[in-house]
Design an enzyme around this catalytic site. Sequence first.
Site, PDB file in Angstrom:
ATOM      1  CD1 TRP A  23      -2.644   1.694   0.359  1.00  0.00           C
ATOM      2  CD2 TRP A  23      -1.867   2.159   2.415  1.00  0.00           C
ATOM      3  NE1 TRP A  23      -3.271   2.839   0.805  1.00  0.00           N
ATOM      4  CE2 TRP A  23      -2.811   3.145   2.052  1.00  0.00           C
ATOM      5  CE3 TRP A  23      -1.244   2.235   3.666  1.00  0.00           C
ATOM      6  CZ2 TRP A  23      -3.148   4.214   2.894  1.00  0.00           C
ATOM      7  CZ3 TRP A  23      -1.575   3.287   4.503  1.00  0.00           C
ATOM      8  CH2 TRP A  23      -2.509   4.262   4.122  1.00  0.00           C
ATOM      9  CE1 TYR A  56      -4.266  -1.353  -0.250  1.00  0.00           C
ATOM     10  CE2 TYR A  56      -2.538  -3.004  -0.299  1.00  0.00           C
ATOM     11  CZ  TYR A  56      -3.550  -2.346   0.372  1.00  0.00           C
ATOM     12  OH  TYR A  56      -3.839  -2.692   1.681  1.00  0.00           O
ATOM     13  N   PRO A 219       1.994  -1.275  11.256  1.00  0.00           N
ATOM     14  CG  PRO A 219       3.847  -2.631  10.786  1.00  0.00           C
ATOM     15  CD  PRO A 219       2.553  -2.146  10.191  1.00  0.00           C
ATOM     16  CE  LYS A 228       9.838   8.984   7.416  1.00  0.00           C
ATOM     17  NZ  LYS A 228       9.979   7.881   6.425  1.00  0.00           N
ATOM     18  CD  GLN A 300      11.537   3.700   4.682  1.00  0.00           C
ATOM     19  OE1 GLN A 300      10.568   3.034   4.304  1.00  0.00           O
ATOM     20  NE2 GLN A 300      11.570   5.024   4.616  1.00  0.00           N
ATOM     21  CD  GLU A 303      15.464   1.163  11.075  1.00  0.00           C
ATOM     22  OE1 GLU A 303      15.777   1.927  10.129  1.00  0.00           O
ATOM     23  OE2 GLU A 303      14.947   1.561  12.129  1.00  0.00           O
TER      24      GLU A 303
HETATM   25  P1  NDP Z   1       3.746   1.144   8.476  1.00  0.00           P
HETATM   26  O1  NDP Z   1       2.873   1.722   9.514  1.00  0.00           O
HETATM   27  O2  NDP Z   1       4.876   0.297   8.938  1.00  0.00           O
HETATM   28  O3  NDP Z   1       4.288   2.342   7.574  1.00  0.00           O
HETATM   29  C1  NDP Z   1       5.229   2.094   6.569  1.00  0.00           C
HETATM   30  C2  NDP Z   1       5.838   3.409   6.107  1.00  0.00           C
HETATM   31  O4  NDP Z   1       6.561   4.036   7.171  1.00  0.00           O
HETATM   32  C3  NDP Z   1       6.859   3.200   5.009  1.00  0.00           C
HETATM   33  O5  NDP Z   1       6.273   3.106   3.745  1.00  0.00           O
HETATM   34  C4  NDP Z   1       7.741   4.409   5.178  1.00  0.00           C
HETATM   35  O6  NDP Z   1       7.054   5.543   4.645  1.00  0.00           O
HETATM   36  C5  NDP Z   1       7.809   4.528   6.696  1.00  0.00           C
HETATM   37  N1  NDP Z   1       8.854   3.664   7.257  1.00  0.00           N
HETATM   38  C6  NDP Z   1       8.803   2.306   7.440  1.00  0.00           C
HETATM   39  N2  NDP Z   1       9.923   1.849   8.002  1.00  0.00           N
HETATM   40  C7  NDP Z   1      10.714   2.921   8.203  1.00  0.00           C
HETATM   41  C8  NDP Z   1      11.996   3.065   8.768  1.00  0.00           C
HETATM   42  N3  NDP Z   1      12.673   2.002   9.240  1.00  0.00           N
HETATM   43  N4  NDP Z   1      12.527   4.322   8.820  1.00  0.00           N
HETATM   44  C9  NDP Z   1      11.835   5.387   8.360  1.00  0.00           C
HETATM   45  N5  NDP Z   1      10.616   5.306   7.810  1.00  0.00           N
HETATM   46  C10 NDP Z   1      10.046   4.076   7.730  1.00  0.00           C
HETATM   47  O7  NDP Z   1       2.917   0.192   7.499  1.00  0.00           O
HETATM   48  P2  NDP Z   1       1.895   0.548   6.291  1.00  0.00           P
HETATM   49  O8  NDP Z   1       0.965   1.623   6.686  1.00  0.00           O
HETATM   50  O9  NDP Z   1       2.686   0.722   5.057  1.00  0.00           O
HETATM   51  O10 NDP Z   1       1.086  -0.803   6.227  1.00  0.00           O
HETATM   52  C11 NDP Z   1       1.760  -2.023   5.921  1.00  0.00           C
HETATM   53  C12 NDP Z   1       0.909  -2.862   4.988  1.00  0.00           C
HETATM   54  O11 NDP Z   1      -0.330  -3.167   5.611  1.00  0.00           O
HETATM   55  C13 NDP Z   1       0.502  -2.165   3.673  1.00  0.00           C
HETATM   56  O12 NDP Z   1       1.501  -2.231   2.703  1.00  0.00           O
HETATM   57  C14 NDP Z   1      -0.704  -2.984   3.282  1.00  0.00           C
HETATM   58  O13 NDP Z   1      -0.288  -4.203   2.680  1.00  0.00           O
HETATM   59  C15 NDP Z   1      -1.348  -3.275   4.620  1.00  0.00           C
HETATM   60  N6  NDP Z   1      -2.436  -2.300   4.902  1.00  0.00           N
HETATM   61  C16 NDP Z   1      -3.713  -2.777   4.913  1.00  0.00           C
HETATM   62  C17 NDP Z   1      -4.776  -1.950   5.158  1.00  0.00           C
HETATM   63  C18 NDP Z   1      -6.150  -2.511   5.156  1.00  0.00           C
HETATM   64  O14 NDP Z   1      -7.114  -1.755   5.159  1.00  0.00           O
HETATM   65  N7  NDP Z   1      -6.308  -3.814   5.172  1.00  0.00           N
HETATM   66  C19 NDP Z   1      -4.593  -0.504   5.402  1.00  0.00           C
HETATM   67  C20 NDP Z   1      -3.191  -0.092   5.410  1.00  0.00           C
HETATM   68  C21 NDP Z   1      -2.179  -0.983   5.160  1.00  0.00           C
HETATM   69  P3  NDP Z   1       7.787   6.850   4.016  1.00  0.00           P
HETATM   70  O15 NDP Z   1       9.217   6.501   3.737  1.00  0.00           O
HETATM   71  O16 NDP Z   1       7.019   7.167   2.797  1.00  0.00           O
HETATM   72  O17 NDP Z   1       7.645   7.906   5.077  1.00  0.00           O
END
Ligand code: NDP
Length: 331
Positions: A23, A56, A219, A228, A300, A303
């Site tokens: 996503w 997505y 998560p 961040k 990311q 990590e």
């Molecule tokens: P997170 O809450 O873990 O956010 C991920 C985002 O945080 C990254 O894309 C990046 O964004 C930032 N990030 C992650 N790791 C790091 C790091 N180590 N250092 C700095 N920035 C970091 O998870 P998502 O919200 O992406 O959700 C995970 C998955 O869950 C999605 O891909 C999807 O498959 C699923 N999902 C399902 C939903 C549903 O309704 N069923 C709704 C939402 C998600 P950036 O670099 O752009 O700041």
Amino acid sequence: TSMVYRRLGRSGLQVSLFSLGSWVTFHNQVDSSGVREMMAMAWDAGVNFFDNAEVYANGESELLMGKALKQLSWNRLDYVISSKFYWGLKGGDKPQSSINSRNTLNRKYLLQAVDGSLQRLGLEYLDLIYCHRADQHTPIEETVWAMHNIIEQGKALYWGTSEWSAAEIMAAWEIAERHHLHKPVMEQPEYHLFHRQRVENEYARLYEHMSLGLTTWSPLASGLLTGKYLKGIPEGSRASLPALSFLKEGLLDQDKNAAVAELQGLAQSINCSVSQLALAWVAHNPHVSSVILGASRKEQLQENLAAINVFKALTPEIIQQMESITEKYAD
Ligand code: NDP
């Protein structure tokens, strides 16, 4: 680093405790080669589950994952792919081009949508299919039958829900039980240190009654739990994307960011990052079958995958400290 695997609820299927989702990232932030490299990186760390949805990037995310799967040519038995249905693809401008295919869980939409996903992913079957949200206007019975029929057609193996209320999940379960249909196996809820109520309280009975499995999302609360957003919105971050501006206010919340700063101190004391600590906390809940990771860059993901070691080293004292730091600001 070695991955941990858990059974998906009452099913016999084993999924990696950390999985990779697409996503926001796939297509919008990560291109075709990046997608392939990230999936390979996750695979090398033992990840076997990759999460996707029809909506997505309006189908582009499934196309990219399909392309990567073809190039990576893993054994089909060794990986698990999901998709989700409800929002549907953007249709034409005519009112009839969206009335039965967007924001719905009706039988017509579901049976056709699964074919589109299979085509974009280049797969013969999906492992997991989810009802991406509840649809108050379609009888739950109609949706349960449609999900059952998709499984009977061999187009998917297991079905579940995402962000359904406990009562809705229970209603679906009862219908399936009564008619001897394939029952919902898993739910995909939001779950992190600042969002706990549904997973920990609302669903409590479902773990006992139907052995519900969870694949949890966001998560890191979309990045809030990485630290961040302590000093505003970094360039290129999720909160900086115009389409995601609805997240801004939450990501800049001062109380939550102050709690994250405190968590950072705790993380430092055990030599890990605050992101890793937050991911380990989600994994620590035994009802969570898989924590779906998101990453816009390979560093990311690297990590975040390494948080499996932090998870293994987590102590009750650390967990208690994390919870007491964040509790006041959690819902
Ligand atoms: P997170 O809450 O873990 O956010 C991920 C985002 O945080 C990254 O894309 C990046 O964004 C930032 N990030 C992650 N790791 C790091 C790091 N180590 N250092 C700095 N920035 C970091 O998870 P998502 O919200 O992406 O959700 C995970 C998955 O869950 C999605 O891909 C999807 O498959 C699923 N999902 C399902 C939903 C549903 O309704 N069923 C709704 C939402 C998600 P950036 O670099 O752009 O700041």
